[in-house]
Design an enzyme around this catalytic site. Sequence first.
Site, short mmCIF file in Angstrom:
data_model
loop_
_atom_site.label_atom_id
_atom_site.label_comp_id
_atom_site.label_asym_id
_atom_site.label_seq_id
_atom_site.Cartn_x
_atom_site.Cartn_y
_atom_site.Cartn_z
N LYS A 221 0.82 -1.22 0.00
CA LYS A 221 0.00 0.00 0.00
C LYS A 221 0.85 1.27 0.00
O LYS A 221 2.01 1.26 0.43
CB LYS A 221 -0.98 -0.03 1.17
CG LYS A 221 -2.04 -1.10 0.93
CD LYS A 221 -3.33 -0.86 1.62
CE LYS A 221 -4.36 -1.86 1.10
NZ LYS A 221 -5.47 -2.06 1.99
N ARG A 255 -3.85 -10.01 4.72
CA ARG A 255 -4.14 -10.08 3.28
C ARG A 255 -2.90 -9.58 2.54
O ARG A 255 -2.54 -8.41 2.68
CB ARG A 255 -5.37 -9.20 2.99
CG ARG A 255 -5.82 -9.22 1.54
CD ARG A 255 -7.03 -8.31 1.34
NE ARG A 255 -7.53 -8.37 -0.02
CZ ARG A 255 -7.03 -7.65 -1.02
NH1 ARG A 255 -6.02 -6.82 -0.82
NH2 ARG A 255 -7.54 -7.77 -2.24
C1 9MG Z 1 -9.97 -5.65 -1.53
N1 9MG Z 1 -9.04 -5.04 -0.60
C2 9MG Z 1 -8.02 -4.19 -0.89
N2 9MG Z 1 -7.39 -3.83 0.24
C3 9MG Z 1 -8.03 -4.45 1.25
C4 9MG Z 1 -7.88 -4.48 2.64
O1 9MG Z 1 -6.95 -3.76 3.25
N3 9MG Z 1 -8.70 -5.24 3.38
C5 9MG Z 1 -9.68 -5.97 2.78
N4 9MG Z 1 -10.49 -6.70 3.57
N5 9MG Z 1 -9.89 -5.98 1.46
C6 9MG Z 1 -9.07 -5.23 0.72
#
Ligand code: 9MG
Length: 277
Positions: A221, A255
């Site tokens: 990010k 994730r």
């Molecule tokens: C789809 N998506 C993109 N970034 C995300 C994040 O930080 N959390 C979740 N749950 N989905 C995300």
Amino acid sequence: MTQRSLHSIHKAKQPLIMGVVNVTPDSFSDGGLFFSTENAIEHAKKLINEGADILDIGGESTRPGSLPVGVDEELRRVIPIIEAFADKEILVSVDTSKPEVMRQAIIAGVDMINDINALRSSGALEVVAKSHRVLVCLMHMQGRPADMQDNPQYQNILQEVYDFFEERIQVVTAIGVSRERLIIDPGFGFGKTLQHNLILLNNLRHLAQLQVPLLAGLSRKSMLGAVTGNSVDQRIHESVAAAIIAVINGARIVRVHDVKATKDALAVLNTVQECGR
Ligand code: 9MG
């Protein structure tokens, strides 16, 4: 299926790794590399081999400024991938905010709905309540992807995110979705400045008081790029570091794009934590 999914989330001794499978032409971190069913399936297999516990399959970009895609196109992108993995050992999640995509994904055998809009789209609550089985990740977001980074404002980011989840958990459980089916996610980068994101990450444990498993998505990010200056495809080290910080601060699911590196780092963390005090 329900038991398997619930068991995997609630009884897991180690944090779980959710591997990202974007089936979008403009995916912010893979440059649309996996934009075909075949490529997405190959990529998903690679993530499984590297140790992913969950596949998160998304057919619409959620990056800041991204534009929505139609239901039919999103279905065309995600359903074949869900079907390819639905009866396998791996848990399958669909990243969508659209009730019709949720509905068809549930029919296709998905284990989890990952909704960046926390079931606030009209009809989403009802689709999930009808299923009696899928897990749901409720993510916090201020605004919409198209405008969420236009001057996000909070009086107290931590309290406001906490209150948001209290309210969403109340609404979702009131319609009949049991609390044990829920996962919460503060939504790093979704309507938040760098400072907001850093406060959330440093104080993630506060959200654990809600007694619902925490998911954290920090991988590649821009908040990490803001710290190191690295471009999106060069953020593996900072992504792994952020995942480890999130787990130390209470995340049960991370994730990520880089499954192998995250898995290795988590193995080190686990070994240290298990060695006794
Ligand atoms: C789809 N998506 C993109 N970034 C995300 C994040 O930080 N959390 C979740 N749950 N989905 C995300």
